[in-house]
Every structure is written in C-alpha cells, then in structure tokens.
Design an enzyme around this catalytic site. Structure first.
Site, mmCIF file in Angstrom:
data_model
loop_
_atom_site.group_PDB
_atom_site.id
_atom_site.type_symbol
_atom_site.label_atom_id
_atom_site.label_comp_id
_atom_site.label_asym_id
_atom_site.label_seq_id
_atom_site.Cartn_x
_atom_site.Cartn_y
_atom_site.Cartn_z
ATOM 1 N N GLY A 50 23.059 33.894 8.418
ATOM 2 C CA GLY A 50 22.721 34.121 7.013
ATOM 3 C C GLY A 50 22.852 32.855 6.177
ATOM 4 N N CYS A 51 23.895 32.090 6.453
ATOM 5 C CA CYS A 51 24.137 30.863 5.677
ATOM 6 C C CYS A 51 23.076 29.813 5.985
ATOM 7 C CB CYS A 51 25.529 30.323 5.983
ATOM 8 S SG CYS A 51 26.832 31.501 5.541
ATOM 9 N N THR A 52 22.655 29.749 7.233
ATOM 10 C CA THR A 52 21.604 28.807 7.608
ATOM 11 C C THR A 52 20.304 29.189 6.926
ATOM 12 O OG1 THR A 52 22.677 28.328 9.724
ATOM 13 C CG2 THR A 52 20.305 27.852 9.558
ATOM 14 N N SER A 55 20.490 28.418 3.161
ATOM 15 C CA SER A 55 20.418 26.972 2.916
ATOM 16 C C SER A 55 18.999 26.451 3.145
ATOM 17 C CB SER A 55 21.418 26.237 3.807
ATOM 18 O OG SER A 55 22.739 26.619 3.460
#
Length: 163
Positions: A50-52, A55
């Site tokens: 999710g963070c990738t 970003s």
C-alpha cells in the site's frame, strides 16, 4: 501541542532523504516551505504494497502538484537509509522524512493501535494533511484508502488555489 483544522501548524524541523535522489540528507523545516502549499503524507512502512502504491501515485502526479505550487513530503518511522533505498527504487522526486522519534507522528496524532496477525501493535495510520502557503492546516484525511487518494488530494490543492 497538537494541530487543528484552519490553524497554523507549529514550526517543525526534521531530517529527510533529499529530494534529488542522490542519497543525501536534508533538514526540512516548515518555515523553509513558506510560500508553497505542502502535502504531508504519513505512511506505515517503506516497501510495503500500500505504501509503495501510494508513493508511486504521488510520484506520478508530482508535476501536477508542482504546477499548483505544492510540495509533497512523505513521512514514516523508517530510517533515512531505508528511505533512500525506497526513494531510489521507485524514483520518488520528493523528500521522505524519517520520524523515528515519532515527533511529527505525535504532533499530527497518527500513531494508532492496530491489529496485526492477532497482536496489537502501535503503527502509523495512513493519513494526509494539506497545508496552505502560510502553513495553515486546510484539510485532513485519516484512515486513507490508497485507490483514488492522490487525485482527491490534488483536487483539494486546486480548490485551495481558487479559494
């Protein structure tokens, strides 16, 4: 000290991976960003799905944010070394603040108890904050779901420009 909508965010200074993708470090202070809108997005961990995606979505819309006089800064509790690798791997053109002491996480109240594999752990609740060019908090998104989020933030930046 805490933040509130339509109030000035208290001055802060933090160490970040440089926005130039050279593996350098930089100090970012709120006062150094005056005159630009600022998007602060808090995310749980470098190199997680999710963070990738989040970003990369900010990266892909970066030119549009820049055109709208807006700087993007990612914040997590990861180390600068981790941030530099994450930034290089995904070609992120903006700075990532390492908040290992949780000073910004506390100021913006993003540390929450989460359930991970049946255990309660403290972690960052995915959250985004939009500050105007004077450092006033104009919009808050908490418990962010990644799909469509960056478009929503960009729309808010454009609405801010019209206000």
């Amino acid at each position: 000290m805490s933040i509130a909508l339509n109030q000035a965010v208290p001055e802060f200074s933090a160490t970040a991976s440089g926005a130039t993708l050279t593996g350098n470090e930089e100090k970012i202070s709120l006062s150094s960003l005056r005159g630009k809108n600022v998007v602060l997005y808090f995310y749980p961990k470098d190199n997680t799905p999710g963070c990738t995606t989040e970003s990369q979505d900010f990266r892909d819309a970066y030119a549009q944010f820049k055109q709208a006089n807006t700087e993007i800064i990612g914040i997590s509790r990861d180390s600068l070394k981790s941030h530099q690798g994450f930034q290089a791997q995904h070609n992120l053109p903006f700075s990532l603040i390492s908040d290992q002491q949780e000073e910004l996480c506390s100021l913006f109240d993003v540390i929450k108890l989460k359930n991970m594999y049946g255990k309660e752990v403290r972690g960052i609740e995915r959250s985004t904050f939009l500050l105007d060019a004077q450092g006033v908090l104009r919009q808050i998104w908490r418990g962010v779901k990644v799909p469509g989020h960056v478009t929503e933030v960009l729309d808010a930046v454009h609405a801010l420009a019209k206000a």
